[in-house]
Design a protein around this motif. Structure first.
Motif, PDB file in Angstrom:
ATOM      1  N   SER A   1     -16.144 -35.669  47.783  1.00  0.00           N
ATOM      2  CA  SER A   1     -16.036 -34.208  47.768  1.00  0.00           C
ATOM      3  C   SER A   1     -16.459 -33.649  46.417  1.00  0.00           C
TER       4      SER A   1
ATOM      5  N   ASN B   1     -12.125 -38.143  48.054  1.00  0.00           N
ATOM      6  CA  ASN B   1     -12.044 -37.133  47.000  1.00  0.00           C
ATOM      7  C   ASN B   1     -13.221 -37.219  46.041  1.00  0.00           C
TER       8      ASN B   1
ATOM      9  N   TYR C   1      -9.232 -32.213  43.806  1.00  0.00           N
ATOM     10  CA  TYR C   1      -9.827 -33.496  44.201  1.00  0.00           C
ATOM     11  C   TYR C   1      -9.654 -34.546  43.105  1.00  0.00           C
TER      12      TYR C   1
END
Length: 503
Positions: A381, A378, A342
């Protein structure tokens, strides 16, 4: 306000002669007593008070000019030093006369007129917080957080402040260790913390205003000084209220008391600590496993996830690691690998975004929008995995930038006609563009509707930008206001299109 709790103890076993010729293992420990912090008038300085039943302590500081004063308070002795918070980084060395007992403690003092307390004890069964403890995981219960202590000590006790709304649960780990979980009501906890934050901000704001008025030579009304005193009183009370619930105390039979700060605890967070007998800690302190995990944790803090992954893998393969520790490190290595993916993707698209922005008006706005969305996803996440507020902050900053970018629609407009059975196209130069908040209907085929936002150029090209989530579409209107053409903005995405208007 930075609060740092350290526990430091003597790392050897000292044999002191006792009465009747008996000998006994004795350790000296120093624990900060966070719940005892007080706001008092110290003329702008901070204070450190060491409290002990021992009348013969010698305490020295890394600042040579620090001078300790001793006083007796009932059966206890207090050793106090005043500290200039502008240079408040301190390392204290605590010793007892005519013995080998020594302990150190570090703290950074940042708040004026705050008195901090430290308890100095001789104990038979000292305990210590494991350096690998304190890492965070998710605790997926709405409005709650958890602080979990794992130990081999069967009689571990956790004391919590009277004003802290919480419950305690006991269990055993798969490896047979004793687990004590403190479940904290974060709704009530955050109310007290928010009150402290807001009152401190109000005081600082008025204090800054008064200082600026004084610098500018303006007269400061008495009412402002009165209000500042009132805000100071409220801020001190709110700070004391939060301090009184911001730590847990861990101890066992004949042990020292460990103070564990929960000041920065957040909702749905689980803090994990290990509690070890000091003798056990001495035995395992030099394990290669500990060194690898320590390096991994440092890398994690710096968000160097790939480096952390490598250290966790080394720890998982360490010969002196237990099976439980190996399994834990393999899980952490997998987590670090996921975070690396990520993190790298977010950095790659942000670099691409910089390149695209340098292109100015010729930039591919569809690609710019996609870069923003990928980076945001990202970072979100990473926040879900790490519970690190920095990632959510970055996602929010990028989202605001994306919203500000708006919707960009560009392309060219042509007029079409059927001549001798063939469809012809030629650039349209007499077309205006209107943004419409409502969906297309039959009435929009003719006339002017919506808000004018631009015209096509001499080559029939156009490039317009509108705010997101306001307009349903664009209406392309030729000068004769007939045969208008509709372009939908339903997807709320950048769009590159050819617009055809029937001649």
């Amino acid at each position: 306000m930075m609060k740092i709790k350290y526990f430091v103890a003597l790392w050897g076993i000292l044999l002191l002669s006792m009465s009747s010729g008996n000998a006994q293992n004795i350790f000296m420990t120093v624990d900060e007593q966070v719940e005892m912090q007080r706001n008092v008038n110290l003329d702008g300085k901070a204070s450190a008070v060491f409290v002990s039943s021992m009348p013969d302590l010698v305490i020295v500081s890394n600042k040579k000019n620090d001078e300790f004063k001793q006083r007796q308070n009932g059966n206890m002795y207090e050793y106090e030093v005043l500290i200039d918070v502008s240079d408040g980084d301190r390392t204290f060395k605590v010793m007892r006369k005519n013995t080998a007992l020594t302990a150190e403690i570090k703290k950074i003092f940042t708040k004026k007129n705050q008195r901090c307390y430290f308890k100095v004890e001789e104990v038979e069964n000292p305990i210590v917080l494991n350096e690998q403890g304190g890492r965070a995981e998710a605790y997926l219960v709405n409005g709650k957080a958890c602080v979990e202590f794992t130990t081999t000590l069967e009689n571990l006790k956790v004391k919590y402040p009277r004003g802290l709304s919480c419950s305690i649960e006991h269990s055993k780990s798969e490896a047979g260790a004793f687990v004590t979980s403190v479940i904290i009501d974060m709704v009530e906890f955050d109310k007290v913390r928010q009150e402290m934050t807001e009152t401190a901000a109000a005081y600082n704001e008025l204090d800054e205003k008064i200082q600026q008025m004084g610098t500018a030579g303006q007269e400061i009304p008495d009412s402002e000084w009165t209000r500042l005193d009132e805000l100071q009183e409220k801020a001190d009370a709110a700070d004391a209220a939060f301090n009184s619930i911001s730590s847990l105390t861990v101890y066992t039979d004949a042990s020292n008391y460990l103070s564990v700060s929960i000041r920065d605890l957040s909702v749905k967070q689980k803090l994990l600590y290990g509690i070890l007998p000091l003798r056990e800690k001495v035995e395992i302190y030099n394990r290669s496993y500990d060194q690898y995990v320590g390096s991994a944790l440092e890398a994690e803090k710096s968000r160097k996830f790939n480096t952390a992954k490598e250290f966790y893998e080394q720890a998982a393969n360490a010969a002196d690691a237990t099976e439980e520790e190996k399994a834990s490190c393999r899980a952490k290595a997998a987590e670090m690998e996921e975070c690396t993916g990520y993190w790298n993707m977010a950095n790659q698209v942000l670099n691409k975004l910089k390149e695209l922005k340098k292109e100015g008006g010729s930039a591919d706005y569809g690609m710019i929008e996609e870069c923003y969305e990928v980076a945001i996803a990202n970072y979100q996440s990473l926040y879900k995995i790490r519970n690190d507020e920095e990632f959510q902050r970055r996602a929010d900053v990028l989202q605001r930038a994306l919203d500000k970018l708006g919707l960009v629609v560009e392309g060219n407009v042509v007029k079409t006609d059927m001549k001798q059975g063939r469809l012809t196209e030629e650039p349209a130069t007499d077309v205006s563009i209107y943004a419409c908040p409502n969906d297309y209907n039959e009435d929009m085929r003719k006339g002017v509707h919506g808000v004018f936002i631009g015209k096509v150029d001499a080559n029939g090209n156009f490039h317009v930008q509108v705010e997101r989530h306001i307009y349903a579409g664009l209406l392309f209107v030729p000068d004769n206001k007939k045969n208008n053409t509709w372009v939908s903005l339903k997807e709320q995405k950048h769009l590159e299109t050819k617009v055809r208007i029937k001649d």
